[in-house]
Design a protein around this motif. Structure first.
Motif, PDB file in Angstrom:
ATOM      1  N   PRO A  81       0.408  -0.969  -0.385  1.00  9.75           N
ATOM      2  CA  PRO A  81      -0.197   0.278  -0.212  1.00  9.75           C
ATOM      3  C   PRO A  81       1.128   1.379   0.304  1.00  9.75           C
ATOM      4  N   ASP A  82       0.615   1.928  -0.479  1.00 10.64           N
ATOM      5  CA  ASP A  82       0.769   3.920  -0.723  1.00 10.64           C
ATOM      6  C   ASP A  82       1.344   4.009   0.618  1.00 10.64           C
ATOM      7  N   GLU A  83       0.154   3.950   1.901  1.00  9.56           N
ATOM      8  CA  GLU A  83       0.482   4.867   3.098  1.00  9.56           C
ATOM      9  C   GLU A  83       0.565   3.545   3.665  1.00  9.56           C
ATOM     10  N   PRO A  84       1.200   3.809   4.923  1.00  7.38           N
ATOM     11  CA  PRO A  84       1.882   2.522   6.287  1.00  7.38           C
ATOM     12  C   PRO A  84       0.354   3.141   7.488  1.00  7.38           C
ATOM     13  N   GLY A  85      -0.077   1.306   7.539  1.00  6.79           N
ATOM     14  CA  GLY A  85      -1.040   1.275   8.445  1.00  6.79           C
ATOM     15  C   GLY A  85      -1.124   1.818   9.907  1.00  6.79           C
ATOM     16  N   VAL A  86       0.416   1.727  10.436  1.00  6.59           N
ATOM     17  CA  VAL A  86       1.047   2.395  11.159  1.00  6.59           C
ATOM     18  C   VAL A  86       1.863   2.972  10.749  1.00  6.59           C
ATOM     19  N   VAL A  87       1.370   4.004  11.722  1.00  5.61           N
ATOM     20  CA  VAL A  87       1.961   5.673  12.389  1.00  5.61           C
ATOM     21  C   VAL A  87       2.721   5.474  13.493  1.00  5.61           C
ATOM     22  N   VAL A  88       3.818   5.574  13.387  1.00  5.16           N
ATOM     23  CA  VAL A  88       4.920   5.541  14.794  1.00  5.16           C
ATOM     24  C   VAL A  88       5.053   6.906  14.994  1.00  5.16           C
ATOM     25  N   ARG A  89       5.210   8.030  16.202  1.00  6.63           N
ATOM     26  CA  ARG A  89       5.435   8.443  16.703  1.00  6.63           C
ATOM     27  C   ARG A  89       6.014   8.546  17.705  1.00  6.63           C
ATOM     28  N   PRO A  90       7.180   9.277  18.188  1.00  2.30           N
ATOM     29  CA  PRO A  90       8.077   9.534  18.836  1.00  2.30           C
ATOM     30  C   PRO A  90       7.435  10.030  20.530  1.00  2.30           C
ATOM     31  N   GLN A  91       7.900   8.831  21.104  1.00  3.19           N
ATOM     32  CA  GLN A  91       7.293   9.240  22.461  1.00  3.19           C
ATOM     33  C   GLN A  91       8.014  10.513  23.194  1.00  3.19           C
TER      34      GLN A  91
END
Length: 51
Positions: free
Chosen positions: A23-33
């Motif tokens: 997919p073009d966009e990732p399903g999981v977005v990881v943000r720094p804590q």
């Protein structure tokens, strides 16, 4: 010997039709804590003055 060549030819013919679509966009977005003001500091970073 002929059986091996025929088997390899069939296997390569079958595998050439395979494709993997991502997919073009990732399903999981990881943000720094970590960051200023949220109270979270990774282990060892406070001693270095990064928090």
């Amino acid at each position: 010997m002929k059986k091996i060549i025929i088997t390899l030819a069939i296997a390569s013919g079958v595998l050439t039709g395979c494709a993997v679509y991502m997919p073009d966009e990732p399903g999981v977005v990881v943000r720094p804590q970590g960051g200023p003001g949220n109270g979270f500091c990774p282990p060892g970073q406070a001693k270095k003055g990064n928090c």
